[in-house]
Scaffold this active site. Sequence first.
Site, PDB file in Angstrom:
ATOM      1  N   ASP A 221     -47.587 -31.796  18.762  1.00 31.10           N
ATOM      2  CA  ASP A 221     -48.655 -32.163  17.824  1.00 31.10           C
ATOM      3  C   ASP A 221     -48.867 -30.957  16.900  1.00 31.10           C
ATOM      4  O   ASP A 221     -47.946 -30.151  16.758  1.00 31.10           O
ATOM      5  CB  ASP A 221     -49.925 -32.596  18.579  1.00 31.10           C
ATOM      6  N   HIS A 244     -46.569 -31.119  14.423  1.00 33.41           N
ATOM      7  CA  HIS A 244     -47.121 -31.870  13.296  1.00 33.41           C
ATOM      8  C   HIS A 244     -47.582 -30.937  12.183  1.00 33.41           C
ATOM      9  O   HIS A 244     -48.316 -31.354  11.304  1.00 33.41           O
ATOM     10  CB  HIS A 244     -48.265 -32.774  13.758  1.00 33.41           C
TER      11      HIS A 244
END
Length: 406
Positions: A221, A244
């Site tokens: 993430d 991310h």
Amino acid sequence: MLLRSFLTRIVPPVVTLVGVTANPLASGTCTLTASGSDDAPAFLKAAADPSCSTVTIPQSTTLNIASRLNMTGLANKHINLEGTVRFSPDLPYWEGNAFSFPFQESFTFWLLGGSNIMLDGGGTLDGAGQAWYDAFAKNSSLSRPIILTVYQATDITVQNIKMINSPMWFNLVNEGKRVTYRNITISAATTSKNPAKNTDGWDTYRSDNVIIADSNIDNGDDCVSFKPNSTNILVSNLSCNGSHGISVGSLGQYAGEYDIVENVTATNIRMSNAQNGARIKAWAGKNVGSGIVKNITFEGFVETNVDNPVIIDQCYMTSDSDCAKDPSNTYIQDVWFNNISGTSSGKEKAVVVDLSCSPDGRCSNVNVNGITLSPPSKYGAASYSCQNVELSGNDAANFGTCKTTG
Ligand SMILES: *[C@@H]1O[C@H](CO)[C@@H](O)[C@H](O)[C@H]1NC(C)=O
Ligand SMILES: *[C@@H]1O[C@H](CO)[C@@H](O)[C@H](O)[C@H]1NC(C)=O
Ligand SMILES: *[C@@H]1O[C@H](CO)[C@@H](O)[C@H](O)[C@H]1NC(C)=O
Ligand SMILES: *[C@@H]1O[C@H](CO)[C@@H](O)[C@H](O)[C@H]1NC(C)=O
Ligand SMILES: *[C@@H]1O[C@H](CO)[C@@H](O)[C@H](O)[C@H]1NC(C)=O
Ligand SMILES: *[C@@H]1O[C@H](CO)[C@@H](O)[C@H](O)[C@H]1NC(C)=O
Ligand SMILES: *[C@@H]1O[C@H](CO)[C@@H](O)[C@H](O)[C@H]1NC(C)=O
Ligand SMILES: *[C@@H]1O[C@H](CO)[C@@H](O)[C@H](O)[C@H]1NC(C)=O
Ligand SMILES: *[C@@H]1O[C@H](CO)[C@@H](O)[C@H](O)[C@H]1NC(C)=O
């Protein structure tokens, strides 16, 4: 620095604490050993003992943490983690007992707070995440804990540590001031088909003067995410893989709250195999909050195989029609994307920069300089996508339709 002078004052007598036994006369260094059952009480006791100015977990030792660590209010403490601290994957225990925060319904194994604290030593924090990744795949309402929450801390340094397999985010900086992380290696790796979800490297919240530097992150993430009220933050020299991206936000999520992210620099970042590179995300739609993102610099990014190398999304988690009806009340101003090179993944075909702002000047003074991103060759030349933003900077002229608003 305060901490340095404090550390030079530390003088051994070395005292070994076995299990929960602490020597009341101990001063200087206190050394922990594994008890064979829950080592949390002994760790807490040593940390709270003012005569243990250094708490050492030796190289050969793995502490088994099977109950929550409220290690707040420390003063002048050195936690010398040479060995391993492992958080027992006793899911039913943690489901009822992890510390919780209302913000994004987060949970944590460990609150570390106070003033003048050093956590270092070359050792490992092990979140034993595999059991969590597998359980979460079956039950998405599990409350997965963050490994380490630096909570209400001032003048704290965490350095030379490995962190592996967090059930959720690895690090949360919550209500901290002058917080530094250096030389941290983060790795979230699943051995099953179930991914290591939401394993952010760092999240900062209601914190000021934070440095995150010289670290390697392999996760699933955000590499680093600046959540509401993060100010004066420097992120430098990170290698992020599989993440991310470096993200401002998401912001403006909660109705009635006002979120500030101001004075952030992210520099010298290698971003590989990621969903995003440099990102700003804010909510729009009905019943959301408001805020300001101001004076943000992303510079010296080298990206490889990234879906959205540069992205502003001011309609985060909001449909296009709802976003048009109720544009974001989180304003974005004074943003620099400087010296950003490398390749996109081709997920967005030729688009390498996507700046999607809400109308009526909600994004202002956005600058692009030295952007040399390219898509995979089959998509031809790079293209740039913009909405409601007027760009400045040396590259603005190359950005075609992005020069104009609308
Ligand atoms: C942690 O310990 C401090 C000091 O004893 C206490 O004031 C605080 O309420 C505890 N926090 C939680 C979340 O239990
Ligand atoms: C999923 O986890 C939640 C939170 O711990 C729990 O309340 C619920 O009973 C679990 N559901 C199932 C089907 O196990
Ligand atoms: C970085 O941390 C690792 C332990 O994770 C340690 O072995 C190494 O010596 C540290 N590097 C520096 C420059 O301190
Ligand atoms: C960047 O961080 C790495 C550790 O990940 C370190 O070895 C290197 O010296 C750092 N570079 C600079 C310029 O500080
Ligand atoms: C980087 O991420 C990719 C894709 O997520 C993964 O296959 C690879 O093993 C990772 N490499 C390192 C060095 O962590
Ligand atoms: C952020 O700081 C502002 C100004 O101090 C305050 O009004 C707001 O409530 C804070 N927001 C959050 C989420 O803490
Ligand atoms: C941002 O930096 C400027 C210049 O140093 C300073 O005046 C301002 O107070 C900072 N903003 C915040 C929210 O700390
Ligand atoms: C912008 O933020 C940087 C830190 O990221 C700070 O050095 C600079 O002073 C800030 N500029 C203004 C005008 O606040
Ligand atoms: C651009 O960024 C790269 C990677 O961080 C760095 O090596 C280079 O010196 C930067 N160039 C300029 C002109 O700042």
